[in-house]
Design an enzyme around this catalytic site. Sequence first.
Site, PDB file in Angstrom:
ATOM      1  N   GLU A   1     -14.584-114.413  91.291  1.00  0.00           N
ATOM      2  CA  GLU A   1     -15.270-114.865  90.075  1.00  0.00           C
ATOM      3  C   GLU A   1     -14.463-114.615  88.792  1.00  0.00           C
ATOM      4  OE1 GLU A   1     -18.907-112.628  89.824  1.00  0.00           O
ATOM      5  OE2 GLU A   1     -17.898-110.710  89.915  1.00  0.00           O
TER       6      GLU A   1
ATOM      7  N   HIS B   1     -23.397-106.718  95.628  1.00  0.00           N
ATOM      8  CA  HIS B   1     -22.378-106.860  94.575  1.00  0.00           C
ATOM      9  C   HIS B   1     -22.612-105.780  93.523  1.00  0.00           C
ATOM     10  CE1 HIS B   1     -20.394-110.977  95.138  1.00  0.00           C
ATOM     11  NE2 HIS B   1     -20.933-110.622  96.291  1.00  0.00           N
TER      12      HIS B   1
ATOM     13  N   HIS C   1     -30.825-111.457  95.018  1.00  0.00           N
ATOM     14  CA  HIS C   1     -31.587-110.501  94.202  1.00  0.00           C
ATOM     15  C   HIS C   1     -30.654-109.884  93.179  1.00  0.00           C
ATOM     16  CE1 HIS C   1     -34.634-109.654  97.707  1.00  0.00           C
ATOM     17  NE2 HIS C   1     -34.896-110.791  97.092  1.00  0.00           N
ATOM     18  N   GLU C   2     -30.543-110.485  92.021  1.00  0.00           N
ATOM     19  CA  GLU C   2     -29.832-109.826  90.922  1.00  0.00           C
ATOM     20  C   GLU C   2     -30.814-108.848  90.290  1.00  0.00           C
ATOM     21  OE1 GLU C   2     -26.521-109.863  89.464  1.00  0.00           O
ATOM     22  OE2 GLU C   2     -27.628-108.163  88.637  1.00  0.00           O
TER      23      GLU C   2
HETATM   24  C1  NOJ Z   1     -21.901-110.816  89.529  1.00  0.00           C
HETATM   25  C2  NOJ Z   1     -21.676-111.207  90.954  1.00  0.00           C
HETATM   26  O1  NOJ Z   1     -20.475-110.675  91.465  1.00  0.00           O
HETATM   27  C3  NOJ Z   1     -21.689-112.702  91.022  1.00  0.00           C
HETATM   28  O2  NOJ Z   1     -21.364-113.129  92.329  1.00  0.00           O
HETATM   29  C4  NOJ Z   1     -23.018-113.229  90.577  1.00  0.00           C
HETATM   30  O3  NOJ Z   1     -22.980-114.617  90.543  1.00  0.00           O
HETATM   31  C5  NOJ Z   1     -23.375-112.713  89.179  1.00  0.00           C
HETATM   32  N1  NOJ Z   1     -23.188-111.316  89.093  1.00  0.00           N
HETATM   33  C6  NOJ Z   1     -24.807-113.023  88.821  1.00  0.00           C
HETATM   34  O4  NOJ Z   1     -25.662-112.299  89.649  1.00  0.00           O
HETATM   35 CA    CA Z   2     -19.158-108.829  90.566  1.00  0.00          CA
END
Ligand code: NOJ
Ligand code: CA
Length: 698
Positions: free
Chosen positions: A502, A477, A408-409
Amino acid sequence: MKHVLSLFLFFAITFGHSQSIESPSGKIAVNFKLAGDGQPTYSVNYKSKAVVLESALGIKLKDKPALDANFEFVGSKTATFNESWKPVLGEQANIVNHYNELTVSLVQKGTHVKINIIFRAFDEGVAFRYDFPKQADLNYFIISDEVTQFNLTENNKVFWIPGDFDSNEYEYNETKLSEIDNSKINMNNGIGVKSIPGKYMVQTPLMMKSPTGLYVNIFEAAVVNYPVMHLNVDVNNYKLTAQLVPNAIGDKAYLQTPCVSPWRTIMISNDARDVVGSKMILNLNEPSKIEDTSWIKPMKYVGIWWEMHVGKSTWDYAGSQNATNFADAPKASGKHGATTENTKRYIDFAAKNGFDGVLVEGWNVGWEDWNGNWKEEVFDFTTPYPDFDIAALSAYAKSKNVKMIMHHETSGSVANYERHLDRAFENMVKYNYPAVKTGYVGKIIPRGEFHDGQTMVNHFNFVARRAADYKLMINSHESSRPTGYGRTYPNYVAAEAARGTEFNAWSIGNPPMHETILPFTRLLGGPMDYTPGIFEIKMSYYDKNKTEQVHTTLAKQLALYVTMYSPIQMAADLLENYEKYPDAFQFMKDVAVDWDESKYLQAEPGDYLTIARKAKGKESWFLGAITDENARKSEIKLDFLTKGKKYKAIIYEDAKDADWKNNPIAYKIKTMLVRSKSKINLNLAPGGGTAISFEPIN
Ligand code: NOJ
Ligand code: CA
């Protein structure tokens, strides 16, 4: 369990009053004193040496007299507490919570306003909090500032990140206290959202080392219905002052009595291992409020994730970021990562290699327009893209005994997420997803709120509580960093809330010392979803023009599974990269994520860390040793192993010529028979590490 209360010691109303308690071993003492003007103060000693000099306590209120002076002493009580408890998932099966407590009761002259200040002295540090009892004269109130100070004695070395109200995803600076200055550091490091109001403001946890070798860590515990505490630094006098994160109109917290502030914590030891292994922050949180925790499970997972970060595929389906909406751009770009077919490939891989879960990002409509647009309704958290057959994949995963991990972004649109939350969770239950990775990239909507303000702290905690109603686990996150709430809601299994792996894919990345600091800072409040396990270290592998890279060797990536505790750990690299190095991948298949015991063998923040852990309910042990940019050799004793047992040790180490920059993938694997009286030599390359598994053979 033992909880001994002594009677109220004093009932005199006096100024200039002073009282102390010591930690159970007597090493640490905290002293409370009412200064001449009725200002509450405290000081802290370690082995009779002053570590925190007399420092102000108190709270400033909006539209009401400040609660920082004119107090009179009413009474006090002391207590001793000694119990052990069992975390649902953790670094150890039993956690001892042993402290002495002093509660000081104060009344403000003229106003009749009462507050208590509660101090706890543990062997690895002290904690204190403000307690506001229910009372007619202080019912509903607004905190405009907290005056809490930490008046340090020396120009300590500090590991710090800038006091940003919206992001904790920074690399650490290592300087003297007197050299802290946000205007002198590189802020252009790939973070889109920044709210940095002060030149001399830093975040907590703040890890320090004094010139005489004392490790001091300032943090907080149980941040519930309260904003995050950053610190303003008086760089000339080594004095730190609480900076609460404001809301959209500048207020800090809205409270109603009876209520308490979070704990302010100061850990102190002359041995860094005591700080990094401390469970003080967890101990200061309330016990689990979830009765049946049987559904909370550790997980190793793979996922459709790194392939987007390295640019091989996309989150969005149509390949047109910023298309006005999905309906305008319905054609697949051909680069979409979260397809049914690709997801099946990950499920097959997880099943074949014994991984529990598969995370899929970019499965739902909205990614064409998700970032940077201040758009309120981007995602509904239930509508899959046309090439992601959620029902079929759920059935497929079930047939392979693999669990799906939801994503869930929110793109910071928190109001929108809360509106959809129940449907989003119902959707997870319907399709058998036991865990969700949430995300808060971007500015917060409602506008003006910060990630670290009271409203957002409440949101992050609320999401965990509501998820518990659905028996779902949370891995957040871009949330505010945890302060031990995972003890109270053990389904809040992990968070990112710091600069994760990342960054190595698309920015200047995380320097080699980064992972030697996080366990002394971010991880004190709870597990971090750091997403280790990158084997293809250099991004030029994907695009020859790219210079980004992971700033470690491959062997160090393995060691991170032990040094970076999390009960939910990702094997983050592309599946094909694991297939190229099956012998190294074996460690990731074997390593546990939930533990009976953890031994901190070697530790120095910013330099190195070696931890050995025993797998929960098993006789196998795992060891991780990591270093910063410097090569390191050492010898470790294996006396943590069970006496009389023989173990097969498989050692995954840096090859002789390995180096994070010039030769990061070079590793070698050797096997030895060892016992508890054996010793092993560690040879860590620059930016390197060693990972070891110990399997009993008799
Ligand atoms: C930042 C998050 O830390 C990462 O894991 C994710 O892939 C991207 N946002 C997209 O939601
Ligand atoms: Ca992040």
